[in-house]
Write a protein that holds these residues in place. Structure first.
Motif, PDB file in Angstrom:
ATOM      1  N   ARG A 213      44.071  53.745 114.858  1.00 45.86           N
ATOM      2  CA  ARG A 213      42.682  54.160 115.064  1.00 45.86           C
ATOM      3  C   ARG A 213      42.575  55.629 115.484  1.00 45.86           C
ATOM      4  O   ARG A 213      41.535  56.053 115.983  1.00 45.86           O
ATOM      5  CB  ARG A 213      42.036  53.264 116.126  1.00 45.86           C
ATOM      6  CG  ARG A 213      41.975  51.810 115.678  1.00 45.86           C
ATOM      7  CD  ARG A 213      41.250  50.940 116.680  1.00 45.86           C
ATOM      8  NE  ARG A 213      41.195  49.556 116.220  1.00 45.86           N
ATOM      9  CZ  ARG A 213      40.578  48.569 116.863  1.00 45.86           C
ATOM     10  NH1 ARG A 213      39.978  48.822 118.007  1.00 45.86           N
ATOM     11  NH2 ARG A 213      40.566  47.345 116.374  1.00 45.86           N
ATOM     12  N   ALA A 214      43.646  56.378 115.289  1.00 48.86           N
ATOM     13  CA  ALA A 214      43.651  57.824 115.533  1.00 48.86           C
ATOM     14  C   ALA A 214      43.204  58.158 116.951  1.00 48.86           C
ATOM     15  O   ALA A 214      42.359  59.027 117.162  1.00 48.86           O
ATOM     16  CB  ALA A 214      42.766  58.530 114.507  1.00 48.86           C
ATOM     17  N   PHE A 215      43.798  57.466 117.904  1.00 55.27           N
ATOM     18  CA  PHE A 215      43.403  57.686 119.292  1.00 55.27           C
ATOM     19  C   PHE A 215      43.726  59.095 119.774  1.00 55.27           C
ATOM     20  O   PHE A 215      42.984  59.692 120.547  1.00 55.27           O
ATOM     21  CB  PHE A 215      44.102  56.657 120.193  1.00 55.27           C
ATOM     22  CG  PHE A 215      43.754  56.769 121.642  1.00 55.27           C
ATOM     23  CD1 PHE A 215      42.572  56.247 122.134  1.00 55.27           C
ATOM     24  CD2 PHE A 215      44.606  57.422 122.531  1.00 55.27           C
ATOM     25  CE1 PHE A 215      42.243  56.355 123.467  1.00 55.27           C
ATOM     26  CE2 PHE A 215      44.285  57.535 123.868  1.00 55.27           C
ATOM     27  CZ  PHE A 215      43.097  56.995 124.337  1.00 55.27           C
ATOM     28  N   SER A 216      44.838  59.639 119.316  1.00 57.64           N
ATOM     29  CA  SER A 216      45.271  60.953 119.785  1.00 57.64           C
ATOM     30  C   SER A 216      44.544  62.099 119.087  1.00 57.64           C
ATOM     31  O   SER A 216      44.737  63.267 119.458  1.00 57.64           O
ATOM     32  CB  SER A 216      46.783  61.103 119.587  1.00 57.64           C
ATOM     33  OG  SER A 216      47.123  60.935 118.230  1.00 57.64           O
ATOM     34  N   ARG A 217      43.717  61.808 118.105  1.00 53.86           N
ATOM     35  CA  ARG A 217      42.992  62.867 117.392  1.00 53.86           C
ATOM     36  C   ARG A 217      41.923  63.468 118.291  1.00 53.86           C
ATOM     37  O   ARG A 217      41.197  62.756 118.984  1.00 53.86           O
ATOM     38  CB  ARG A 217      42.352  62.291 116.133  1.00 53.86           C
ATOM     39  CG  ARG A 217      41.694  63.331 115.256  1.00 53.86           C
ATOM     40  CD  ARG A 217      41.345  62.725 113.917  1.00 53.86           C
ATOM     41  NE  ARG A 217      40.761  63.747 113.045  1.00 53.86           N
ATOM     42  CZ  ARG A 217      39.473  63.803 112.734  1.00 53.86           C
ATOM     43  NH1 ARG A 217      38.640  62.894 113.215  1.00 53.86           N
ATOM     44  NH2 ARG A 217      39.021  64.739 111.918  1.00 53.86           N
ATOM     45  N   LYS A 218      41.829  64.767 118.274  1.00 52.18           N
ATOM     46  CA  LYS A 218      40.868  65.453 119.122  1.00 52.18           C
ATOM     47  C   LYS A 218      39.473  65.400 118.498  1.00 52.18           C
ATOM     48  O   LYS A 218      39.320  65.257 117.296  1.00 52.18           O
ATOM     49  CB  LYS A 218      41.292  66.901 119.343  1.00 52.18           C
ATOM     50  CG  LYS A 218      42.601  67.041 120.113  1.00 52.18           C
ATOM     51  CD  LYS A 218      42.944  68.504 120.350  1.00 52.18           C
ATOM     52  CE  LYS A 218      44.244  68.623 121.142  1.00 52.18           C
ATOM     53  NZ  LYS A 218      44.606  70.043 121.387  1.00 52.18           N
TER      54      LYS A 218
END
Length: 298
Positions: A213-218
């Motif tokens: 779920r692209a948690f680390s995406r800013k």
């Protein structure tokens, strides 16, 4: 749901999580400002209508039992053995004497624990974890920190549920969990290994889900549940502000002349907690005896 949140249709549940966070901070601050047992008892009693308004009377009484036992232990041990005590209040069997100064100190600590515990129970049971995380993000708290806090509130119920499943599986494999206390503790040891393994597996699965779920995406994050401060929240906040101002006034100008804590109040508070704990002990023993009778009859 993997949390202690209990869904109800009440005014307390409808409050914004930020309002309830401020409420918890207000209660904690009040418990330290009002360092008089009588005033802390008033604060504790004043919180009970909120428990009723939240429709959580039974869950609250179940949750507060451990804190009540802890408070009774503090009031009893400190009331007798705290060296600051000078003035005798009453004596029990064996020549053990409760002293006024010791009982005041013990009552302050005990009521403070119960007051803060009540506020914490109200907050946890009336606030959806996702709402709390969303509210923290609106306060410009980093999304990662909000997720850590959300996970903290969810991990305890998850572990408790998995422990129950493991215990039932062990019972299905003829593990005896109905012996005496020492035997029960020994029988719990085989449960720890599979419980640790399951916990690590859950964490591993969670890391995969976060990456998918692209948690680390800013960037800005969206939430399925949105929170909003309304008129009820502003009314509640104004009430807390007025109460806090009154407490500051009492602390600065009235504490020297107020003498609300009496020997009778301390004695009745101590005896009252003994009675409640005695009732809890009788209830526990009754369930144990009832379980043994049921086991024998089956």
């Amino acid at each position: 749901m993997n949390s202690l949140y209990m869904q109800k249709d009440s005014l307390i549940h409808s409050l914004d999580p930020r309002t309830k966070m401020i409420f918890v901070a207000f209660v904690v601050a009040s418990s330290f400002i009002l360092n008089d047992p009588a005033l802390q008892l008033v604060l504790l009693v004043a919180l009970f209508p909120l428990v009723v308004a939240a429709k959580l009377i039974k869950p609250y009484l179940v949750s507060i039992q451990f804190l009540l036992l802890f408070a009774v232990l503090i009031m009893t041990v400190h009331g007798i053995y705290n060296p600051i005590g000078v003035t005798p209040v009453f004596e029990i069997f064996g020549g053990l004497t409760f002293k006024y100064e010791s009982m005041v100190y013990a009552s302050v600590m005990s009521f403070r624990i119960l007051v803060i515990g009540t506020a914490a129970v109200l907050f946890v049971m009336t606030t959806h974890p996702s709402d709390m995380a969303s509210a923290l993000v609106k306060w410009k708290v980093p999304h990662s920190f909000a997720f850590i806090l959300l996970s903290t509130f969810q991990i305890i119920p998850i572990i408790a549920r998995e422990a129950k499943i493991v215990m039932e599986a062990q019972q299905a494999r003829c593990l005896d969990v109905k012996g005496n206390l020492i035997q029960r503790v020994k029988n719990l040891v085989p449960m720890f290994a599979p419980l640790f393994i399951i916990t690590f597996m859950k964490v591993h699965q969670l890391s995969y889900v976060l990456e998918c779920r692209a948690f680390s995406r800013k960037g800005n994050k969206t939430s399925l549940r949105e929170t909003k401060i309304g008129s009820l929240d502003y009314t509640f906040l104004l009430g807390m502000l007025a109460a806090f101002a009154f407490e500051i006034y009492l602390k600065l100008f009235m504490m020297g002349s107020l003498h609300l804590t009496t020997d009778a109040l301390l004695t009745y508070s101590l005896i009252g907690t003994w009675i409640v704990c005695g009732f809890m002990l009788v209830k526990f023993l009754y369930k144990q005896v009832q379980g043994k009778i049921g086991g024998v009859s089956s």
